[in-house]
Design an enzyme around this catalytic site. Structure first.
Site, PDB file in Angstrom:
ATOM      1  N   LYS A  35       0.723  -1.281  -0.030  1.00 10.19           N
ATOM      2  CA  LYS A  35      -0.103  -0.011  -0.163  1.00 10.19           C
ATOM      3  C   LYS A  35       0.784   1.127  -0.092  1.00 10.19           C
ATOM      4  O   LYS A  35       1.956   1.293   0.777  1.00 10.19           O
ATOM      5  CB  LYS A  35      -1.006  -0.037   1.145  1.00 10.19           C
TER       6      LYS A  35
ATOM      7  N   LYS B 164      -9.788  13.235   8.485  1.00 18.69           N
ATOM      8  CA  LYS B 164      -9.441  12.830   9.736  1.00 18.69           C
ATOM      9  C   LYS B 164      -9.486  13.860  11.011  1.00 18.69           C
ATOM     10  O   LYS B 164      -9.031  15.193  10.649  1.00 18.69           O
ATOM     11  CB  LYS B 164      -7.990  12.301  10.111  1.00 18.69           C
TER      12      LYS B 164
ATOM     13  N   ARG C 203      -7.446   0.188   0.668  1.00 20.52           N
ATOM     14  CA  ARG C 203      -8.027  -1.064   0.065  1.00 20.52           C
ATOM     15  C   ARG C 203      -8.520  -0.703  -1.395  1.00 20.52           C
ATOM     16  O   ARG C 203      -8.590  -1.529  -2.223  1.00 20.52           O
ATOM     17  CB  ARG C 203      -9.240  -1.568   0.948  1.00 20.52           C
TER      18      ARG C 203
END
Length: 492
Positions: free
Chosen positions: A260, A272, A347
Site C-alpha cells: 500500500k 481525519k 483497500r
C-alpha cells in the site's frame, strides 16, 4: 563499519570492548567466563555483584577494565533462560551490545554469543542484523544533530570465522530494512508519488531490476477506477510502480509482493479529525516502503526466484475533484464499489494493484498495508495481522516471520462477515460495520484475487514505535522487510 568473523577465543581477544552473552543460569563466574575473569583481575565477578546482573533478556552491564589489559571494557548482555533462546534473542543481544559499545565511544567491538540451534550461519546473520539495525540513526532532517552516528569502526564475531557470507547476508537484509525506515520516517513533502517513482528507478539501476511505471493515463486505459478514485483529489499525479527481479536461468517459483502506497492520507472528505494523529499519516505508505526494502535486499541476495514488487502510489487529499462519500467506483476487474468512507482508501488502491498482479501469472501474492485501526485494537502495536486463502502460504509466512523476529497472528477469513459489505446499488461497499473491521477489510481485498494463493498482512501497529525497543530506535521500524525476504528465500 567493518564486520568480520574470527576464530580468536575470548581469552585471547584484544580491542576496545568485548561483549559476552550470559544466560540467567550462567551468571556464576566459572568455566570460560571464570578464566577470563581471572585474567582480568576479577573484573567480571565484581561487575556482576555490583549491579546485581541476573542475565535477564535484553539487560546489560558494562565496566572498564583496569591496568594494562588488552581489553578496555567488558559488556555483559543478558540472554534470558537458555531453553528460551531464539534467533531474535541473539539479534536483540547483538543490538544491545552495539548500542552500549557506541555509547562508550568504542571503535572496536568483539561479540561472543552462543550458537542458536547449533546453526552458525543463522547465528552470524542474526548478529550482523541486530548490530546494523540497532545503530541506524536517521539524522537527515537535523541541522545540527547532537549525535553524529556511531564511533564503531570494526565488529568482530568470535567463533564465526567461516561465516562471512552469512554476515554479508544479514547486512544486505538490514540495508533493505533501513531503506524502509527512511521512507516511512520522511515527511510527505519529501516522499511523494514522484519521489517514490524516482526511488524505484534508483533501485532498478543499482540492482539490475526491471521497471515499469504506469502513469495516470496508463491506469485509466487499464480501467483502474478504484485507484484513480483515491488519486483524483491530489495535485500530484499517481504512479503505479512495478519492479521485477529476475534470476539467471529458470526461476524456481514466481512471487509477488504488493504494498500500500499512500504517501499521505488526509482521510479525504471523511477528513481525519484533530487529535486523530493525522500528522503521522506520512506512514501510510509503510507497505510500499517494505516492498521497496525487500526489493533492495533481494536485488543484492539474488535468489533463484522471480519476484514482482508492486505499489500503487498516490495521496488521499481534499479538493474540488475529491471523491464523495456515496460515489460508485469501478475497479479494473469490473467490480463496482460504493465508497461509504473516503478514509478507507488503501483497500481501493490495493484492489486494482491485486487485479494487475494476478494477471502476471505468479505462484503466490502477498500484500501488506497499514490498512486498519481495527487490527491495532485487536493485536496492539507489536503484532501484525495475517489472512490468507491458502494455509500453505500462511504457514510459509509465519515460519519466515518467526526467524525474522517479526510477530504475526493469523485471523479468520470469516466469509459470513462479507454481509456487512453488501451495497444496495453496487457490488460492495468499501467498509463494513465497526466490529471485525480488519476481517471485513481482508474480505474486501479477497474480491480482487480470483485463483492465486494470496495473503494479506495488516501491519498498521508495528511499523512505528514511540520509544526505543530492542534493536528498533524510536520511529520507523521497517517492519515486514525481513519476513518478506525470508519468505522469498524459503525453499518451499
Amino acid at each position: 563499519m567493518e564486520f568480520q568473523g574470527i576464530e580468536t577465543p575470548r581469552l585471547d581477544w584484544s580491542g576496545d570492548a568485548l561483549a559476552i552473552g550470559v544466560f540467567e543460569e550462567g551468571t556464576e563466574v566459572t568455566g570460560e567466563l571464570g578464566q577470563l575473569n581471572d585474567k582480568l583481575g576479577g573484573t567480571i565477578a565484581e561487575l556482576i555483584a555490583e549491579v546485581e546482573f541476573k542475565g535477564k533478556d535484553n539487560s546489560s552491564a558494562v565496566t572498564r577494565v583496569g591496568g594494562g589489559s588488552a581489553i578496555r571494557k567488558i559488556i555483559l548482555v543478558g540472554l534470558g533462560k537458555s531453553e528460551s533462546l531464539t534467533v531474535d534473542s541473539l539479534r536483540r543481544a547483538a543490538g544491545t551490545a552495539a548500542k552500549v559499545a557506541s555509547k562508550e565511544k568504542c571503535k572496536t567491538l568483539g561479540i561472543d554469543l552462543p550458537l542458536w540451534n547449533n546453526d552458525p550461519d543463522t547465528t552470524a546473520q542474526a548478529i550482523a542484523e541486530g548490530i546494523e539495525l540497532a545503530l541506524f540513526k536517521d539524522l537527515r532532517f537535523k541541522s545540527d544533530p547532537e549525535e553524529k552516528g556511531s564511533p564503531l569502526e570494526r565488529v568482530e564475531l568470535l567463533g564465526l570465522a567461516d561465516r562471512q557470507g552469512s554476515i554479508t547476508r544479514g547486512l544486505q537484509i538490514s540495508s533493505g530494512v533501513n531503506l524502509a525506515r527512511e521512507l516511512v520516517a520522511a515527511p510527505s513533502n519529501i516522499v511523494t508519488p514522484m519521489s517514490m517513482a524516482e526511488m524505484a528507478e534508483e533501485l532498478a539501476a543499482e540492482y539490475g531490476l526491471d521497471l515499469e511505471i504506469l502513469e495516470q493515463e496508463d491506469c485509466q486505459n487499464l480501467g483502474m477506477g478504484a485507484f484513480l478514485g483515491v488519486a483524483q483529489a491530489s495535485e500530484m499525479p499517481p504512479k503505479f510502480i512495478h519492479l521485477t527481479y529476475k534470476p539467471q536461468g529458470t526461476p524456481r517459483r514466481k512471487l509477488a509482493i504488493v504494498g500500500k502506497g499512500l504517501t499521505f492520507d488526509s482521510g479525504g472528505l471523511n477528513i481525519k479529525p484533530t487529535g486523530s494523529g493525522i500528522e503521522m499519516m506520512k506512514t501510510d505508505m509503510s507497505g510500499s516502503a517494505a516492498t521497496f526494502g525487500a526489493a533492495k535486499a533481494i536485488g543484492q541476495l539474488k535468489p533463484d526466484v522471480e519476484v514482482h514488487f508492486i505499489t500503487a502510489v498516490t495521496e488521499n487529499m481534499i479538493s474540488g475533484r475529491a471523491m464523495h462519500p456515496g460515489d460508485i467506483l469501478t475497479a479494473s476487474n469490473g467490480k463496482t464499489i460504493e465508497v461509504n468512507n473516503t478514509d478507507a482508501e488503501g483497500r481501493l488502491t490495493l484492489a486494482d494493484a491485486l487485479v494487475f498482479t494476478e494477471k502476471l501469472g505468479v505462484d503466490a501474492i502477498v500484500d501488506l498495508a497499514t490498512l486498519t485501526g481495527a487490527c491495532v485494537v485487536a493485536l496492539g502495536n507489536d503484532i501484525a495481522g495475517l489472512w490468507s486463502t491458502d494455509e500453505g502460504l500462511a504457514n510459509q509466512l509465519l515460519t519466515a516471520s518467526k526467524t525474522a523476529g517479526e510477530k504475526f497472528w493469523q485471523l479468520p477469513m470469516e466469509e459470513s462477515y462479507f454481509e456487512g459489505l453488501k451495497s444496495l446499488h453496487a457490488d460492495m461497499k468499501n467498509t463494513g460495520p465497526r466490529p471485525g473491521g480488519s476481517i471485513t477489510a481482508a474480505l474486501f481485498l479477497k474480491q480482487f484475487v480470483e485463483k492465486t494463493p494470496w495473503a494479506h498482512l495488516d501491519i498498521a501497529g508495528p511499523v512505528w514505535t514511540e520509544k526505543d525497543k530492542g534493536y528498533n530506535s524510536a520511529g520507523a521500524t521497517g517492519f515486514g522487510v525481513r519476513t518478506l525476504v525470508n519468505w522469498v528465500l524459503n525453499p518451499a
